[in-house]
Design a protein around this motif. Structure first.
Motif, mmCIF file in Angstrom:
data_model
loop_
_atom_site.group_PDB
_atom_site.id
_atom_site.type_symbol
_atom_site.label_atom_id
_atom_site.label_comp_id
_atom_site.label_asym_id
_atom_site.label_seq_id
_atom_site.Cartn_x
_atom_site.Cartn_y
_atom_site.Cartn_z
ATOM 1 N N TYR A 1 2.860 12.424 7.425
ATOM 2 C CA TYR A 1 1.474 12.978 7.822
ATOM 3 C C TYR A 1 1.304 11.493 7.915
ATOM 4 C CZ TYR A 1 2.688 16.972 5.776
ATOM 5 O OH TYR A 1 3.132 18.453 5.617
ATOM 6 N N PHE A 2 1.166 10.150 7.882
ATOM 7 C CA PHE A 2 0.592 9.158 7.662
ATOM 8 C C PHE A 2 0.965 8.845 8.639
ATOM 9 C CE2 PHE A 2 -2.037 6.165 5.947
ATOM 10 C CZ PHE A 2 -3.662 6.673 6.316
ATOM 11 N N SER A 3 2.462 8.407 8.431
ATOM 12 C CA SER A 3 3.126 7.264 9.567
ATOM 13 C C SER A 3 3.342 7.787 10.682
ATOM 14 C CB SER A 3 4.658 6.676 8.521
ATOM 15 O OG SER A 3 5.627 7.848 8.282
ATOM 16 N N ASN A 4 4.131 9.045 10.833
ATOM 17 C CA ASN A 4 4.569 8.950 12.183
ATOM 18 C C ASN A 4 3.167 9.875 12.792
ATOM 19 O OD1 ASN A 4 5.093 10.644 14.341
ATOM 20 N ND2 ASN A 4 6.847 11.911 13.467
ATOM 21 N N PRO A 5 2.982 8.899 14.330
ATOM 22 C CA PRO A 5 1.825 8.850 15.321
ATOM 23 C C PRO A 5 1.735 10.166 16.275
ATOM 24 C CG PRO A 5 3.069 7.131 15.576
ATOM 25 C CD PRO A 5 3.796 8.003 15.468
ATOM 26 N N VAL B 1 -6.526 10.859 0.886
ATOM 27 C CA VAL B 1 -5.822 9.605 1.407
ATOM 28 C C VAL B 1 -5.750 8.584 0.139
ATOM 29 C CG1 VAL B 1 -5.249 7.717 2.532
ATOM 30 C CG2 VAL B 1 -5.935 10.181 3.690
ATOM 31 N N ILE B 2 -4.092 8.018 -0.486
ATOM 32 C CA ILE B 2 -4.022 6.955 -1.636
ATOM 33 C C ILE B 2 -2.934 6.051 -1.414
ATOM 34 C CG2 ILE B 2 -3.591 6.822 -3.608
ATOM 35 C CD1 ILE B 2 -4.284 9.481 -4.418
ATOM 36 N N LEU B 3 -3.813 4.576 -1.149
ATOM 37 C CA LEU B 3 -3.252 3.409 -0.302
ATOM 38 C C LEU B 3 -2.606 2.601 -1.541
ATOM 39 C CD1 LEU B 3 -5.623 3.275 2.520
ATOM 40 C CD2 LEU B 3 -3.771 4.623 2.532
ATOM 41 N N PHE C 1 0.133 -0.111 8.486
ATOM 42 C CA PHE C 1 -0.177 -0.174 9.194
ATOM 43 C C PHE C 1 -1.335 0.661 8.847
ATOM 44 C CE2 PHE C 1 1.416 -3.118 12.527
ATOM 45 C CZ PHE C 1 1.848 -4.268 10.753
ATOM 46 N N TYR C 2 -2.623 0.441 7.898
ATOM 47 C CA TYR C 2 -3.130 2.131 7.669
ATOM 48 C C TYR C 2 -4.885 1.802 8.513
ATOM 49 C CZ TYR C 2 -0.848 0.495 3.135
ATOM 50 O OH TYR C 2 0.292 1.003 2.107
ATOM 51 N N ASP C 3 -4.818 0.810 8.740
ATOM 52 C CA ASP C 3 -6.018 0.902 9.865
ATOM 53 C C ASP C 3 -5.955 1.997 10.902
ATOM 54 O OD1 ASP C 3 -3.828 -1.179 10.504
ATOM 55 O OD2 ASP C 3 -5.516 -2.004 11.328
ATOM 56 N N GLU C 4 -4.898 1.674 11.788
ATOM 57 C CA GLU C 4 -4.819 2.743 12.659
ATOM 58 C C GLU C 4 -4.008 3.775 12.514
ATOM 59 O OE1 GLU C 4 -0.723 0.563 14.439
ATOM 60 O OE2 GLU C 4 -1.532 -1.936 14.908
ATOM 61 N N ASP D 1 -5.437 -9.635 8.098
ATOM 62 C CA ASP D 1 -6.690 -8.653 7.121
ATOM 63 C C ASP D 1 -7.246 -7.232 6.999
ATOM 64 O OD1 ASP D 1 -7.377 -8.339 10.036
ATOM 65 O OD2 ASP D 1 -9.380 -9.582 10.108
ATOM 66 N N LEU D 2 -5.184 -6.538 6.619
ATOM 67 C CA LEU D 2 -5.522 -5.487 7.000
ATOM 68 C C LEU D 2 -6.472 -4.923 6.043
ATOM 69 C CD1 LEU D 2 -4.072 -3.054 7.795
ATOM 70 C CD2 LEU D 2 -2.079 -3.619 5.842
ATOM 71 N N MET D 3 -6.451 -5.014 4.462
ATOM 72 C CA MET D 3 -7.266 -4.500 3.658
ATOM 73 C C MET D 3 -8.737 -4.915 4.081
ATOM 74 S SD MET D 3 -4.750 -5.753 0.254
ATOM 75 C CE MET D 3 -4.702 -7.787 0.989
ATOM 76 N N ALA D 4 -8.862 -6.587 4.535
ATOM 77 C CA ALA D 4 -10.367 -5.968 4.993
ATOM 78 C C ALA D 4 -11.094 -5.282 6.099
ATOM 79 C CB ALA D 4 -10.733 -7.292 5.756
ATOM 80 N N ARG D 5 -9.513 -4.663 7.411
ATOM 81 C CA ARG D 5 -9.825 -3.690 8.379
ATOM 82 C C ARG D 5 -9.990 -2.695 7.842
ATOM 83 N NH1 ARG D 5 -5.815 -6.988 10.334
ATOM 84 N NH2 ARG D 5 -3.817 -5.404 10.408
ATOM 85 N N VAL D 6 -9.209 -1.619 6.423
ATOM 86 C CA VAL D 6 -9.267 -0.886 6.302
ATOM 87 C C VAL D 6 -11.206 -0.784 5.549
ATOM 88 C CG1 VAL D 6 -8.253 0.356 4.223
ATOM 89 C CG2 VAL D 6 -7.036 -0.924 6.199
#
Length: 245
Positions: A8-12, A29-31, A96-99, A173-178
């Protein structure tokens, strides 16, 4: 009713479908730390066998798979002929959790989400389970005293410096973006085995309900993918939630 799936999360394409089907859904949501999650997914795909008896992932090393990801992503042939769910071969792009979060945040109110890290689950299990129970409006004692593992794998060697450099360049900086998107700093340390839970009854009783979700495990640590685990919870919760991975 509870349903769990990383797809559900990865499929756009999934977020708009869920918005139409379950406009009042709640999402847990658990990352996982993205580099660890990408590597664990690769190892999972190497362990999983295709019907031809060979691994789902034919790239012999994690480095090979990372170097091939860009070509695979842009290949219509690979999309149509890959040996498994396409996004399971996108080890970096599916992290890419932020997207992914932004897609859901654009369709659902922010108060429909509880976002946490796998490391927080490990380091503060009782507090984390209580927050989940509060979010889902469930009696925390129904969670039981353990988090069951699924897909447990033997430990495997850590990835090398070349893999780390490739992922660092892609994630940035993915983690900072999230963190900015979620509105707080998450615990991005790398999780190990989840400990048993010691759950006490809250002072205020909730309605009846039980929650049993299997956590995917890779290198002896949950994958949460494989990552993340995304749980969709329709508005009316039944006493017997349905969990599916």
């Amino acid at each position: 009713r509870v349903d769990a799936s990383h797809a559900y999360f990865s499929n756009p394409e999934t977020a708009p479908i869920l918005r139409n089907l379950f406009p009042e859904a709640r999402f847990l949501v658990i990352l996982r730390q993205p580099k660890a999650r990408a590597h664990s997914l690769y190892e999972h795909m190497r362990r999983s066998l295709h019907e031809d008896g060979r691994p789902m992932e034919l790239a012999p090393t994690f480095l090979n798979a990372l170097c091939m990801e860009g070509e695979r992503f842009h290949s219509r042939r690979f999309f149509s002929e890959c040996r498994h769910y396409f996004w399971n071969f996108m080890y970096m792009r599916s992290s890419f959790y932020d997207e992914q979060l932004a897609r859901y945040f654009s369709l659902f109110a922010r108060d429909r989400f509880l976002v946490m890290s796998l490391a927080a689950f490990e380091h503060q299990p009782q507090r984390t389970v209580q927050s989940i129970a509060d979010f889902l409006e469930l009696d925390v004692t129904g969670f039981g005293d353990q988090v069951p593992d699924a897909n447990v794998a033997p430990p495997y060697p850590p990835f090398g410096t070349e893999c780390d450099a490739i992922m660092e360049a892609h994630f940035g900086d993915l983690m900072a973006r999230v963190d900015r998107l979620v509105g707080r700093a998450l615990d991005w340390s790398r999780a190990g085995r989840l400990p048993p839970l010691v759950v006490t009854r809250p002072a205020v009783e909730r309605g009846p309900g039980r929650f049993g979700a299997a956590v995917n495990a890779g290198d002896g640590a949950p994958v949460c993918p494989l990552l993340r685990v995304l749980l969709t919870v329709p508005h009316r919760l039944s006493p017997e939630p349905i969990c599916r991975d």
